[in-house]
Structures are given as structure tokens and as C-alpha cells.
Design a protein around this motif. Sequence first.
Motif, PDB file in Angstrom:
ATOM      1  N   ALA A 192      51.131   1.658 176.916  1.00 33.15           N
ATOM      2  CA  ALA A 192      52.058   0.960 177.815  1.00 33.15           C
ATOM      3  C   ALA A 192      53.065   0.128 177.025  1.00 33.15           C
ATOM      4  N   LEU A 193      52.586  -0.610 176.032  1.00 34.65           N
ATOM      5  CA  LEU A 193      53.485  -1.449 175.240  1.00 34.65           C
ATOM      6  C   LEU A 193      54.426  -0.607 174.376  1.00 34.65           C
ATOM      7  N   GLU A 194      53.914   0.475 173.817  1.00 27.60           N
ATOM      8  CA  GLU A 194      54.770   1.338 173.002  1.00 27.60           C
ATOM      9  C   GLU A 194      55.858   1.988 173.857  1.00 27.60           C
ATOM     10  N   PHE A 195      55.503   2.398 175.077  1.00 28.78           N
ATOM     11  CA  PHE A 195      56.515   2.970 175.962  1.00 28.78           C
ATOM     12  C   PHE A 195      57.565   1.921 176.335  1.00 28.78           C
ATOM     13  N   ALA A 196      57.105   0.676 176.586  1.00 32.29           N
ATOM     14  CA  ALA A 196      58.049  -0.392 176.907  1.00 32.29           C
ATOM     15  C   ALA A 196      59.014  -0.632 175.747  1.00 32.29           C
ATOM     16  N   ALA A 197      58.480  -0.666 174.516  1.00 29.75           N
ATOM     17  CA  ALA A 197      59.343  -0.861 173.349  1.00 29.75           C
ATOM     18  C   ALA A 197      60.322   0.300 173.200  1.00 29.75           C
ATOM     19  N   PHE A 198      59.823   1.519 173.390  1.00 30.70           N
ATOM     20  CA  PHE A 198      60.691   2.698 173.292  1.00 30.70           C
ATOM     21  C   PHE A 198      61.812   2.642 174.326  1.00 30.70           C
ATOM     22  N   TYR A 199      61.449   2.290 175.565  1.00 33.66           N
ATOM     23  CA  TYR A 199      62.435   2.288 176.648  1.00 33.66           C
ATOM     24  C   TYR A 199      63.476   1.186 176.437  1.00 33.66           C
ATOM     25  N   LEU A 200      63.034  -0.012 176.025  1.00 39.57           N
ATOM     26  CA  LEU A 200      63.970  -1.102 175.787  1.00 39.57           C
ATOM     27  C   LEU A 200      64.885  -0.804 174.603  1.00 39.57           C
ATOM     28  N   ASN A 201      64.373  -0.090 173.607  1.00 38.35           N
ATOM     29  CA  ASN A 201      65.185   0.252 172.447  1.00 38.35           C
ATOM     30  C   ASN A 201      66.220   1.325 172.764  1.00 38.35           C
ATOM     31  N   LYS A 202      66.097   1.990 173.915  1.00 40.03           N
ATOM     32  CA  LYS A 202      67.164   2.884 174.361  1.00 40.03           C
ATOM     33  C   LYS A 202      68.382   2.069 174.781  1.00 40.03           C
ATOM     34  N   GLY A 203      68.169   0.799 175.082  1.00 39.74           N
ATOM     35  CA  GLY A 203      69.273  -0.119 175.356  1.00 39.74           C
ATOM     36  C   GLY A 203      69.538  -0.967 174.122  1.00 39.74           C
ATOM     37  N   ARG A 204      69.617  -2.274 174.322  1.00 36.49           N
ATOM     38  CA  ARG A 204      69.903  -3.166 173.198  1.00 36.49           C
ATOM     39  C   ARG A 204      68.672  -3.440 172.345  1.00 36.49           C
ATOM     40  N   GLY A 205      67.491  -3.400 172.938  1.00 36.68           N
ATOM     41  CA  GLY A 205      66.272  -3.689 172.197  1.00 36.68           C
ATOM     42  C   GLY A 205      65.539  -4.882 172.784  1.00 36.68           C
ATOM     43  N   VAL A 206      64.432  -5.248 172.154  1.00 42.96           N
ATOM     44  CA  VAL A 206      63.602  -6.359 172.623  1.00 42.96           C
ATOM     45  C   VAL A 206      64.194  -7.673 172.124  1.00 42.96           C
ATOM     46  N   PRO A 207      64.534  -8.603 173.020  1.00 37.68           N
ATOM     47  CA  PRO A 207      65.150  -9.863 172.588  1.00 37.68           C
ATOM     48  C   PRO A 207      64.191 -10.721 171.768  1.00 37.68           C
ATOM     49  N   TRP A 208      64.709 -11.341 170.721  1.00 35.42           N
ATOM     50  CA  TRP A 208      63.909 -12.283 169.946  1.00 35.42           C
ATOM     51  C   TRP A 208      63.480 -13.470 170.789  1.00 35.42           C
ATOM     52  N   GLY A 261      70.188 -16.957 171.586  1.00 39.53           N
ATOM     53  CA  GLY A 261      70.058 -16.990 173.036  1.00 39.53           C
ATOM     54  C   GLY A 261      70.798 -15.888 173.764  1.00 39.53           C
ATOM     55  N   GLN A 262      71.717 -15.200 173.072  1.00 36.80           N
ATOM     56  CA  GLN A 262      72.552 -14.231 173.787  1.00 36.80           C
ATOM     57  C   GLN A 262      72.468 -12.790 173.277  1.00 36.80           C
ATOM     58  N   ILE A 263      72.332 -12.594 171.969  1.00 42.37           N
ATOM     59  CA  ILE A 263      72.488 -11.218 171.479  1.00 42.37           C
ATOM     60  C   ILE A 263      71.417 -10.743 170.504  1.00 42.37           C
ATOM     61  N   LEU A 264      70.674 -11.632 169.862  1.00 41.90           N
ATOM     62  CA  LEU A 264      69.756 -11.190 168.814  1.00 41.90           C
ATOM     63  C   LEU A 264      68.553 -10.452 169.402  1.00 41.90           C
ATOM     64  N   VAL A 265      68.302  -9.245 168.887  1.00 44.60           N
ATOM     65  CA  VAL A 265      67.171  -8.426 169.316  1.00 44.60           C
ATOM     66  C   VAL A 265      66.400  -7.959 168.080  1.00 44.60           C
ATOM     67  N   MET A 266      65.159  -7.553 168.283  1.00 41.92           N
ATOM     68  CA  MET A 266      64.313  -7.085 167.185  1.00 41.92           C
ATOM     69  C   MET A 266      64.742  -5.693 166.727  1.00 41.92           C
ATOM     70  N   PRO A 267      64.558  -5.389 165.444  1.00 47.58           N
ATOM     71  CA  PRO A 267      64.717  -3.990 165.009  1.00 47.58           C
ATOM     72  C   PRO A 267      63.699  -3.108 165.723  1.00 47.58           C
ATOM     73  N   ALA A 268      64.046  -1.858 165.924  1.00 48.53           N
ATOM     74  CA  ALA A 268      63.167  -0.953 166.665  1.00 48.53           C
ATOM     75  C   ALA A 268      61.807  -0.821 165.991  1.00 48.53           C
TER      76      ALA A 268
END
Length: 413
Positions: free
Chosen positions: A240-256, A185-192
Motif C-alpha cells: 500500500a505504501l509503495e503504491f502510494a509513493a509510486f502514484y504520488l511520484n507520478k505528480g510532483r512527489g511526496v512533500p517534505w 512549505g510550498q515546493i520541496l518534495v522527496m526524491p523518488a
Amino acid sequence: MNKAQNAALDRSDERVRHNDTLLGAAKASIDRIRSGDLGMLPVALGLIIISTVFSILNPVYLAPNNLVNMLFDCATVGIISLGIVCVLLLGEIDLSVGSMSGLASAMIGVLWVNQGFPVYGAIAIAVVFGAMIGAVYAQLYNRLGMPSFIATLAGLLALLGLQLYILGPTGSINLPYASPLVRFGQILVMPAWLSHGLALLPGLVMIVMGLRMRSRRLAVNLSSSPLSTLITRAAVLTLALEFAAFYLNKGRGVPWMFGLLVALVIILNYALTRTKWGRSVFAVGGNKEAARRSGINVRAIYTSCFMLCSGLAALGGILSAARLASSSQQAGTGDVNLNAIAAAVIGGTSLFGGRGSAYSALLGIIVIQSISNGLTLLNLSSSLRYMITGGVLAIAVIVDSLARQSRASNGRA
């Protein structure tokens, strides 16, 4: 006339037919909008306006890590809103989803932390209990004719009282920070690499399903959209989705946790659009008596939808507890109920029943959380957030009402 001239004429005719098909597809889209079938257009325009305004007022708004935090927050209420979509499609309402989520949060703390139940066992018990509450609402409606508004309003008070009772005088139970549930709920994100791989899937599925549908229509001499249109739509969605994934992965990543919300949306969308049960839900929401006379088990449809709504509310409450690492008396109170219902309506699900989709919960909660996050960054009071959210909800209902009138006047109600 020689073969070369014939071939040139055939190519010219093909280009004309292709252009006619493209123009026809564009004209059909415009006609649908004019006749009241707005689809996701209002939500898309709303998100563009909201993002533009808040990014101008505070550049941090569109920072990758801020968007990641926003997606974490979207998941909890988004799952509750997904259940609301089920009952709204019937033209009904569940006012107790906030209290149900709070009670499920309390049950996790009591069963897991205080009583020593395995965490997955406690989760299962809370979700099943939520589904049983939904079954009670359905029986009150099916057997006694009690309006869902009254039944769920009574449930709201009863479930809130039960939540306060089982938490006891302490009123709060802390969940273990190192537990898998809290980490989820707080920290787990998907691998890039996984987020980019998943971003490819919707476009591929769109192409496969589109080609299958196109071949079926052409096989029976029906008109079909051009192949270039299908490929263009899939390419735009994938980019659009690939750009969103790329941009979010510049931070912590996409949350599980957000991935879980999207997975549940896809599953419910498939059930609503590709199964007999889903067609029955839309039929009952459109005209209950006509659905009954056509052989649909209306009572079973009501029962399944209310059980789904309360069960998903319980799951949302569990994830909310994981997000806060706490089960408390405040869980499920405040604006949880409002936001869950408002998200479904803002996303495009009609209050009048029979129209909507699972994606409306996803889009609606992104709109609401975008407003909440933007106002928080601007350090504005909660009073403004309530007023703005209420205004957006009112606009969504007005648009829904006007669109419904337009569909009726155009014979598409």
C-alpha cells in the motif's frame, strides 16, 4: 506406526493448530470490534466513502498532483492536531491552538523579516514561546484549579490580541519566496528513490517488532499470532505504501513537509506507547486520582502535555506562514481551531480521556482535508464545508460515545 506416518500426523496437527490460530485471531478481531474497540476502522471506511464519492463527481480529485497539494495542506493543521491529541488523552482541551499558531506566524514575520533575526533563531523563539504558554495553562490548572476550557479560552483572546498588536497597522508581512522556509512549505518534495525507501521501513519494522514479541510470548508459553499473519500484514502495508509513493511520484512527489508530520507522529507514538511518560499520560487520562495514588506526578504530566500542545501549535503556525509565504492577521483564525480539534477526535482520540493515539491526528486531518479539497474542486461554498465537517465531527463523537458505552458493558472500559 512408522516414522513417515508420525511425521505426517505431526504436519497435520500443525496445520490444524495453524488454522485454529488464524480463526482465533479473526474471531478476536471481531470480538474487539463488537465490544467497542473500533480502532481505525471508522476512519478507514470514511476515507473510502469520501474518495469514492468525490472521484465520481470530479475525476481530478484523485489526480497525483491534487493529492500532493492535499498532503501539503494536511501538514500544517496536522501538526497542530498532534498537540491536541496530547491534551485530549488527559481528558482536557486547548481552545487557543489556532491563536497560538497565528501568533507564531506573526512572530516569524516580525523577528525574521522586520528585525533581521536568523530564520532558525526566529523559529526557535516562536516554538519556545508557544511551549511557555502551555506551561502557563498547566500552572493555572495545577495551582488554581482553573478548568482548561476557561484558561485556554482566555488564552485564545489574549494571543489573538497580541498577534494583532505585533503585526501593527499593516497587518501583513510577506516572507521571502526564495528562502528555504518558504520553499519547504510550498515546493520541496522527496526524491523518488527516497520515498520508495521510506515506504519499505514500516513493513520491516512491523516484522522485526512482531518477531521479537512473538519470541517473548512463546518463551513463556503464551499464545501468539501465526508467523504467516504477521508477514501478510507487513506485506499488505508495504504494498500500500509503495503504491502510494509510486502514484504520488507520478505528480510532483511526496512533500517534505508531510514527511515532517509523519516523523512527528512516529516520535509521539513511540513516546506514548514505549516510555514511562506515555504510560503515565494514559493512566492520568483514565483516572487521575488512581494515577496520583500510584506515584505518578500528575502535575508534571499535565505540564508536559500542555507544553507539547502549544509548542506544536506554534510549529504548525510557522509552517502555515511558510505555506502562504506571509504572516498576516488572518493566520490562525477561521476554521484552524475547529479542524485541529476535529481531526484528533475524528481520527479516534476520545474526548473522555485515556484512549487515542498519535496516528489519530494524521488520519483525522487527512479526512478533513479530503472533504475540504473535494468541495473546493466542486466549486461549492465554504458554508457547505463547515456544515459537512461539523456533521462528520458529530458522527465521530457519537461513535466514540457508543463505543465507550459498549466497552463499559463488556468490561473493557
